[in-house]
Motif scaffolding. Sequence first.
Motif, short mmCIF file in Angstrom:
data_model
loop_
_atom_site.label_atom_id
_atom_site.label_comp_id
_atom_site.label_asym_id
_atom_site.label_seq_id
_atom_site.Cartn_x
_atom_site.Cartn_y
_atom_site.Cartn_z
N TYR A 228 4.70 -8.39 13.87
CA TYR A 228 5.44 -9.66 13.73
C TYR A 228 4.47 -10.84 13.64
N PHE B 230 6.93 -3.43 10.77
CA PHE B 230 7.90 -3.78 11.82
C PHE B 230 9.25 -3.12 11.54
N TYR C 125 12.63 -1.16 16.36
CA TYR C 125 12.49 -2.52 16.89
C TYR C 125 13.70 -2.94 17.74
N VAL D 19 13.11 -12.70 17.14
CA VAL D 19 11.99 -12.05 16.46
C VAL D 19 12.47 -11.27 15.24
N VAL E 288 11.43 -11.89 11.26
CA VAL E 288 10.82 -10.88 10.39
C VAL E 288 11.56 -10.80 9.06
#
Length: 540
Positions: free
Chosen positions: A175, A197, A202, A209, A213
């Motif tokens: 990230y 990622f 995840y 976050v 992304v």
Amino acid sequence: MLAIANEKKDADSLHKMALQLSRTGDKDSALFYLEQEKAIREKVGPTHRLIKIYADEAEVYRSIVDLEKAMSAIKKGEALIPKAKPTPYNADLYNRKAAILFELKQVDSCLVAVKKSQDISRSFNDSLNFFNNLTIEGACYRELGKYHKADLSLRTMLAKAQNRGDIDHCCLAAYNLANSYLTQNKPDSALIYVNHFLNADYSNQSDVVINDVYRYRVNAYEQLGEYKLALQFMDSAYELRLKTNDILINERIDETRIKHQLAVNSLEKEMLVKEKESAKLQLIIAILIGLLLSLGIVSFWYRRKKLLAINAELKTAVEFKNKLIAIVAHDIKNPMNGVVSLFRLYNDKMLEKEQLDAFFSKLESAAIDVNLLLDNLLNWVKSQDSNFNVHTVQIHTKELVQDIETTLASNLSNKHITLVTNFENMPEKFNSDLGMISLVLRNLISNSIKFSEENSQIELDIKRVNGSVDFVVKDYGIGMNETMVSNLFNGTRSAKGTNKEAGTGIGLKLVHEMVQKLNGTIHVKSKLGIGTEIRVSLPA
């Protein structure tokens, strides 16, 4: 001894409760339990557990952006380190100190704290602080513009996390690397870590976050010019954001419903036990509801005011763009009409060589003006891009001046104006963005030519003054009054020159924006009938 053991057990329980409450967002209760634990630890010890309390207290204050209290807790913890045995809690304290210093923009001090935390972590093989320190270190180097070091720290973090099978820290490193490469305008590299990622598990990452992304992927394809893919993934990012918002809203509704039900139950019990206090409780509830309604109304009007301001800005921007297009079209059309007329006269054999030379001289001057106009327009459009960056290089001062003199030679010659350059105190070299400073000086000198009478002179002085480089352009033209000076850089169309030369006004607006991007200042002194002096000061 048994009493001490029981008190330590109570302290451990208080600490767990404090951490759990902090994670659920109840910061006030978390701080309350940490204070209760602190009172016990100050009495029964051990000292190193007090250091841990101060580290956690600092993190809670940091999360609610009370950085002054956060740093106060850090200092109290640091004062205990010489009295306590070495433990990983010391690394915790310096890691939290680094996070706070980073938010205070004290990047160099932040790196010192990271180094201390890293040294302690290594001695205890402390993997958690190892990863946290690399994350902060990478952010510091990125803030300092040392992208190579930032990327090295984050790639080290990724490699270590992969070796340990630590998926969560792999995702966090990917990230941050994607963010770093986007900042450096390296979309291909950014996409590698975006995909890293997204191909991992995840699920433990925060919604913020994950949303970032997805947004990084859209931005990377935009930088690559792959607009179809950017649009395609923009839909995915939007869907994810909507889904995340729905989940958050449902969670908030459930929490509110539960809290409301608990409050109702508590109120019913209190009403059964204390009937006499029911009126007071109802009054308190009414006040709270009134406050909430008041806050809602204030929030609504604030947002409405903000939206109206944004709409006004957009309207102004559109009007400026339309006006700019009309002006630019007009100012390009006139020289092009001259070119067309010249070709017609030439093809009809109606021009002598002397007339042709005179026409070409005027066309050259017009072409220079159009070229500067197009340069201004192109650079103004670029400057509106959030990814517009300054590229600092070492500039040879005399070469810069000679290039400008050559570019504007025809304009100077047509009005028999002399450009006088003071080379006596001129620095041999200085550091800045070559394209931007060249554009600034060309616009300032071209503006002086426009408003100067024939057979006059313009002075250019470049010198170092108190740690800065000053560029002074002075003419003895028609000058300006105070109102004209105050509107000089707002982009309004300028007055006609001494030979009826027209202007868009974008040149000086661009000069002002470029000087700001170079962290410089610009000052204007002018009097009607006497002339104008414009001084640009840039960091040396």
